[in-house]
Design a protein around this motif. Sequence first.
Motif, short mmCIF file in Angstrom:
data_model
loop_
_atom_site.label_atom_id
_atom_site.label_comp_id
_atom_site.label_asym_id
_atom_site.label_seq_id
_atom_site.Cartn_x
_atom_site.Cartn_y
_atom_site.Cartn_z
N LYS A 74 0.87 -1.25 0.06
CA LYS A 74 0.18 -0.18 -0.06
C LYS A 74 0.87 1.29 0.02
N ARG A 75 0.73 2.13 -1.08
CA ARG A 75 1.52 3.37 -1.17
C ARG A 75 0.39 4.36 -1.14
N LEU A 76 0.46 5.28 -0.24
CA LEU A 76 -0.42 6.58 0.07
C LEU A 76 -0.04 7.35 -0.42
N LEU A 123 -1.85 14.58 -4.01
CA LEU A 123 -3.01 14.53 -4.81
C LEU A 123 -3.57 15.75 -5.14
N GLU A 124 -3.28 16.96 -4.51
CA GLU A 124 -3.62 18.38 -4.91
C GLU A 124 -2.75 18.76 -6.29
N ARG A 125 -1.68 18.15 -6.26
CA ARG A 125 -0.87 18.38 -7.71
C ARG A 125 -1.52 17.52 -8.86
N ARG A 137 -6.35 16.08 -15.22
CA ARG A 137 -6.28 14.76 -15.73
C ARG A 137 -6.62 13.76 -14.75
N VAL A 138 -6.63 14.00 -13.34
CA VAL A 138 -7.05 13.20 -12.33
C VAL A 138 -8.31 13.51 -11.90
N THR A 139 -9.46 12.58 -12.20
CA THR A 139 -10.76 12.79 -11.65
C THR A 139 -11.30 11.97 -10.79
N ALA A 169 -7.73 19.73 -0.17
CA ALA A 169 -6.67 20.08 -1.20
C ALA A 169 -7.12 20.05 -2.36
N THR A 170 -8.43 19.38 -2.74
CA THR A 170 -8.94 19.41 -4.10
C THR A 170 -9.94 19.76 -4.32
#
Length: 312
Positions: A147-149, A155-157, A163-165, A183-184
């Motif tokens: 697991k990589r968090l 996530l903000e970047r 592109r990231v939805t 952050a999003t």
Amino acid sequence: MNKLEKEFIPVMLTPFKDNGEVDFDGLTKLSELYIEAGAKGLFANCLSSEMFELSEAERLKVVTHVVKATQGAVPVVATGTFGGPIAQQADFVKQIYGCGVEAVIGITGLLAGEHDGDEIFDENVSRLLELTEQIPMGFYECPVPYKRLISPAQLERLVATGRVTYHKDTCLDIDQVKAKIAATQGHKFGLYDAYMAHAVASLKAGSAGLSCIQGNFFPELIVWLCNNYDNTDLKEQVDKVQQFFIDEMDVMHNVYPTISKYYLQKRGLNISTFTRRNDIGIFDAKIKTGIDALTERYDILKNELEIKFEVV
């Protein structure tokens, strides 16, 4: 989407025949079941789908079949990264997108080694986005291979790229979930929480919805919670549902996904309990007894909530 509207996105099972082949008729019935229960989308080719036990060709066939089975009723997302060089992963992302999905999901633990720093992960994700043109992407903090968090700052970047939805969160930490949501803000993006022990808190904090294995037992209950989590007139019932998920957490993880297939079979879905996984423990009489008891407890709760959904 109204800020109070939340979505249940089930992590789909893959039904198999008793001989180990993919049961595509069962997959159609399962897709229809999720939608009839009120799911607003489907997450195909995920860990619950036994994605690591499927061949590359089977992954494409399964995703294509799910997209067709929905008949456009709900969007589908599906995993598209399975390790190897980033260019190779990007190629499969394109193939999965070609199946008709709304977004392709990247497994965070397959985009950098377990001992690689965040800078390596960030570089690899940047390269993946570059190589996949304008394909909408999402990320899943899958526990396998490790697991990589993703941090709130990362996530903000990512979301800021446009592109990231989609993000399926498994951090198990409500404070981190809140930080990621904060952050999003202001982007076309949804965080879907997998951890039902803090489901109500996550929904109230602004998560887009829930994407959890419990939806492979009683999807209609997840939908009920998404619809009523903030209903002050039903606070007592909401609290009871939240406690039910906390109390039943362990029994629904033991020998999964076999137990969820058994549970749905008991509810009337004509699928086999066959699994290709060999690392989940033994589906013995004790496990069956635990699931039978869960069935009884859920039936009581379902009647109290006056949920009429039936598996047919």
